[in-house]
Design an enzyme around this catalytic site. Structure first.
Site, PDB file in Angstrom:
ATOM      1  N   HIS A 137       0.828  -1.241  -0.028  1.00 34.21           N
ATOM      2  CA  HIS A 137      -0.113   0.122   0.043  1.00 34.21           C
ATOM      3  C   HIS A 137       0.907   1.345  -0.017  1.00 34.21           C
ATOM      4  CE1 HIS A 137       0.483   1.200   4.381  1.00 34.21           C
ATOM      5  NE2 HIS A 137       0.749  -0.110   4.410  1.00 34.21           N
ATOM      6  N   HIS A 139       1.077   5.943  -1.649  1.00 36.08           N
ATOM      7  CA  HIS A 139       0.219   6.813  -2.380  1.00 36.08           C
ATOM      8  C   HIS A 139       0.920   7.060  -3.800  1.00 36.08           C
ATOM      9  CE1 HIS A 139      -2.272   7.949   1.111  1.00 36.08           C
ATOM     10  NE2 HIS A 139      -1.129   8.488   1.655  1.00 36.08           N
TER      11      HIS A 139
END
Length: 376
Positions: A137, A139
């Site tokens: 995970h 951005h």
């Protein structure tokens, strides 16, 4: 005359032999069809659970594909969409469900990676067998594995998006006041007490509608056009990727429903996630310390912009797709027909889910089975 007679005799013999072979073949086919008909009748008399054996076998292969020891899940999380809460649930479950969770920390929080970085990322996560199965995970924008030459089984993409103005408001106040996740960390605009309404009235850059252009690029990918605010091409590419490249995309406003879907679809990773979300101490990790509700004038001004309209269109598109998938996955207990009640009673330990509409749901049984399987 004699050669002509011989040719006629040979032709007659050939035709007779051909007719005999055809009749024999038809007889064999008829026998086979009769045997298949008897077999189908016998199968139709078996209990329903037995008839569904092949469908259940298919379900097992589905489970192996998406829930195996080789499965990689990529959550390229959009900022301020509840992503920390969802990632927190994954971290809480990783020991129990025996998978790995790894945060992809990009330099200076850049969302777009170079081709070289993308290729290294693909090589790392696909060859790092010691960290499989895994959830990655971070951005960063969507990475197209196939485009970069990775033709083997590709990772499973998931994501969550939020109403665009709500997301912008959350970020606006977050960089000023921080949150309850790391309350002592100094944010980059700490001390700036200008409200969102004041920002809009002054046409300040912090509340410029261009700051709304974020969720579309995350799904659009690494084309230069993805970063062009108001690009219709980027919007359409983001829609295409959402439907065709992501296993599931949820919405912040229905985060619990998204978690329930994840538990049903990817139990290898998310078994127990719904109970943790409802009862766990760390399931709701991040809340902005202060957030003022914007005025109607501010809302109207923001919603006049083309960028807001495009981001809102993308959100509504994602929401409709999510609701569509939810309807295919769950059945409300209070709306079960006779067949559904019978199937439910046959599974006394079946998991129930309380979804955002206040109804109690169960996972739908398989909606297909195989029949008329030939040849045996």
């Amino acid at each position: 005359m004699i050669p002509q007679f011989k040719r006629s005799k040979f032709t007659l013999l050939f035709l007779s032999t051909s007719v005999f072979c055809i009749l024999l073949l038809l007889h064999k086919v008829s026998q086979k069809d009769s045997a298949l008909a008897r077999l189908e009748y016998q199968l139709s008399q078996l209990p329903g659970n037995t008839r569904r054996h092949l469908a259940e076998s298919y379900d097992q292969s589905y489970g192996d594909y998406f829930n195996s020891e080789e499965t990689i899940v990529i959550y390229n999380r959009v900022p301020k969409t509840g992503s920390t809460s969802f990632a927190g649930i994954a971290y809480e479950l990783c020991n129990t469900n025996k998978f790995h969770v790894l945060h992809v920390n990009t330099t200076r929080n850049v969302h777009m990676l170079s081709i070289n970085d993308q290729m290294h990322f693909i090589q790392n996560i696909t060859n790092w067998d010691a960290k499989k199965p895994a959830i990655y995970h971070g951005h960063f924008y969507y990475i197209d594995f196939l485009k970069l030459g990775f033709n083997e089984r590709r990772p499973v993409y998931i994501n969550i998006i939020r109403k665009p103005l709500d997301r912008l408001l959350s970020y606006y106040y977050f960089v000023r006041y921080g949150d309850n996740f790391r309350p002592h960390l100094k944010r980059r605009k700490m001390g700036n007490q200008m409200t969102f309404d004041e920002c809009v009235a002054k046409n300040h850059k912090d509340c410029d509608p261009v700051n709304l252009w974020l969720q579309i690029p995350f799904f659009c990918g690494h084309s230069y056009r993805c970063r062009q605010p108001g690009s219709r091409w980027a919007l359409e590419q983001a829609k295409f990727n959402l439907v065709n490249k992501y296993l599931l995309v949820g919405v912040t406003e229905e985060l619990g429903d998204f978690i329930a879907m994840m538990e049903v679809i990817l139990p290898r990773f998310f078994k127990g996630a719904m109970d943790l979300y409802l009862n766990g101490e760390k399931s709701h990790l991040r809340q902005t310390n202060k957030k003022d509700k914007p005025s109607e004038d501010s809302i109207d001004k923001i919603q006049e912009s083309t960028i807001w309209k495009m981001e809102h269109e993308f959100y509504e598109f994602a929401l409709e797709q999510f609701h569509f998938q939810k309807r295919l996955t769950f059945q409300a207990i209070d709306k079960l027909d006779d067949m559904g009640l019978q199937e439910s009673s046959n599974s006394p330990n079946q998991q129930t889910y309380l979804l955002s509409d206040g109804h109690l749901y169960i996972q739908k049984v398989l909606q297909f089975h195989y029949e008329k399987v030939r040849p045996q």
